[in-house]
Design an enzyme around this catalytic site. Structure first.
Site, PDB file in Angstrom:
ATOM      1  N   ASP A 118      -8.216  -5.317  -6.278  1.00  0.00           N
ATOM      2  CA  ASP A 118      -7.984  -4.082  -5.521  1.00  0.00           C
ATOM      3  C   ASP A 118      -8.789  -2.960  -6.173  1.00  0.00           C
ATOM      4  OD1 ASP A 118      -6.890  -1.771  -4.243  1.00  0.00           O
ATOM      5  OD2 ASP A 118      -4.985  -2.803  -3.954  1.00  0.00           O
TER       6      ASP A 118
ATOM      7  N   SER B 195       0.831  -1.194   0.000  1.00  0.00           N
ATOM      8  CA  SER B 195       0.000   0.000   0.000  1.00  0.00           C
ATOM      9  C   SER B 195       0.875   1.257   0.000  1.00  0.00           C
ATOM     10  CB  SER B 195      -0.960  -0.057   1.197  1.00  0.00           C
ATOM     11  OG  SER B 195      -1.979   0.892   1.095  1.00  0.00           O
TER      12      SER B 195
ATOM     13  N   HIS C  73      -7.782  -4.999  -1.752  1.00  0.00           N
ATOM     14  CA  HIS C  73      -6.556  -4.350  -1.307  1.00  0.00           C
ATOM     15  C   HIS C  73      -5.926  -5.113  -0.152  1.00  0.00           C
ATOM     16  CE1 HIS C  73      -3.661  -1.182  -0.825  1.00  0.00           C
ATOM     17  NE2 HIS C  73      -4.035  -0.944   0.415  1.00  0.00           N
TER      18      HIS C  73
END
Length: 336
Positions: free
Chosen positions: A282, A128, A311
């Protein structure tokens, strides 16, 4: 305290503002070898601290402390490194300076070179916002970084991701009418609300349709929303979250004097052997964005994480996703 502090002194940020007596919190795993060739840098993500990365570190895993010296620097703003919550007035709270991903990596570079006298990094990896720092490492120090493995993250914040993060930020701002009130007015309800906003983005449609949350021990959708998401941000400092959100929204490997906003040039400058691992479901760091970026890099391979966990396929929650990520790291580290 299970981490160490690297004192940075007074730091001039990209904005030109000075952050006095800045410091970087970090934790290391393993031992630096004699020729200092076994270094892995593994930055933290939005809202995370070093211990959140430990699921990917261990014996038999790619990031084996018996083999590698793993440095986990904490993101500025996460409550351990310099943050709104631990900076003295007048730069505390909402007055904390704006810190970019570029700033973070530049300060991490100081840690790696000044504290450990390391000149080569075998691998930079991260999830991330940690993945965004990974890209920045490779663009800022292409001669130093040998390999990168960003997972569920992009080289810049694309417009749709910016909009998503704006919605997350709005849940905190609206709660306290922040533009006219102080951080002290940011109540717990704002921290619960941010979790509800994130709930529709962190996991995929298929994750919810298949009720995959039951694998985490939740008995129903409402149980998952209250038990997982309502509590996800509770206990965190709202000003810290807002500082990290600003960092994430303005990420761009080319937004610096080296590339002057030329994103294509920045991507082409990345010479590290790269394995990009987007989650195929995602919703905001998308497979399409990574494909675009990887196609413009010198030596990049795209290995999508085929998972309904969206995600959070990169968050260490699902064993199958964890094995896949670990396998890709092993594959990359074995390449000369």
């Amino acid at each position: 305290m299970d981490y160490e502090i690297f004192e940075l002194g007074d730091v001039t940020l990209q904005s030109g503002e000075v952050l006095p007596e800045a410091f970087l919190a970090y934790k290391t795993y393993g031992t630096l070898n004699a020729d200092k060739s076994n270094v892995v840098v593994y930055p933290t993500a939005f809202g995370d601290q070093h211990y959140h990365n430990e699921w990917l570190i261990g014996e038999t895993k790619a990031l084996d402390p018996q083999k590698y010296f793993i440095i986990v620097p904490n993101l500025m703003g996460n409550g351990l490194s310099s943050s709104p919550s631990n900076t003295a007035p007048p730069l505390d709270g909402c007055r904390f300076p704006k810190v970019t991903v570029y700033d973070n990596v530049r300060l991490q570079y100081r840690l790696v070179t000044q504290k450990f006298d390391v000149q080569k990094i075998a691998l930079v990896t991260g999830w991330s916002l940690g993945a965004m720092q990974t890209f920045q490492w490779a663009a800022s120090y292409p001669d130093m970084v040998e390999r990168i493995a960003p997972f569920a993250g992009t080289a810049k914040t694309w417009p749709h991701t910016y909009v998503f993060l704006e919605g997350v930020k709005a849940s905190l701002l609206a709660d306290a009418q922040r533009r006219s009130q102080s951080d002290d007015d940011l109540a717990d309800i704002g921290l619960r609300t941010i979790g509800r906003v994130y709930a529709g983005w962190g996991f995929s449609q298929a994750f919810y349709r298949k009720e995959t949350f039951r694998q985490l021990g939740y008995s129903s959708l409402d149980d998952f929303l209250s038990g997982f998401w309502d509590k996800n941000f509770m206990g965190l400092d709202a000003s810290n979250l807002l500082a990290m959100l600003w960092t994430a929204q303005h990420a761009d490997i080319s937004a610096n004097s080296r590339y002057n906003g030329d994103f294509e040039k920045a991507l082409k400058s990345i010479t590290a052997q790269a394995v990009l691992m987007p989650g195929n479901t995602d919703l905001y760091f998308t497979l399409e964005d990574n494909k675009y970026e990887g196609s413009r890099m010198t030596n990049a391979t795209i290995r999508p994480i085929e998972s309904v966990w969206g995600h959070f396929a990169g968050r260490g929650l699902n064993p199958e996703d964890n094995w896949f990520i670990d396998d890709q790291l092993k594959f990359l580290l074995e390449r000369e």
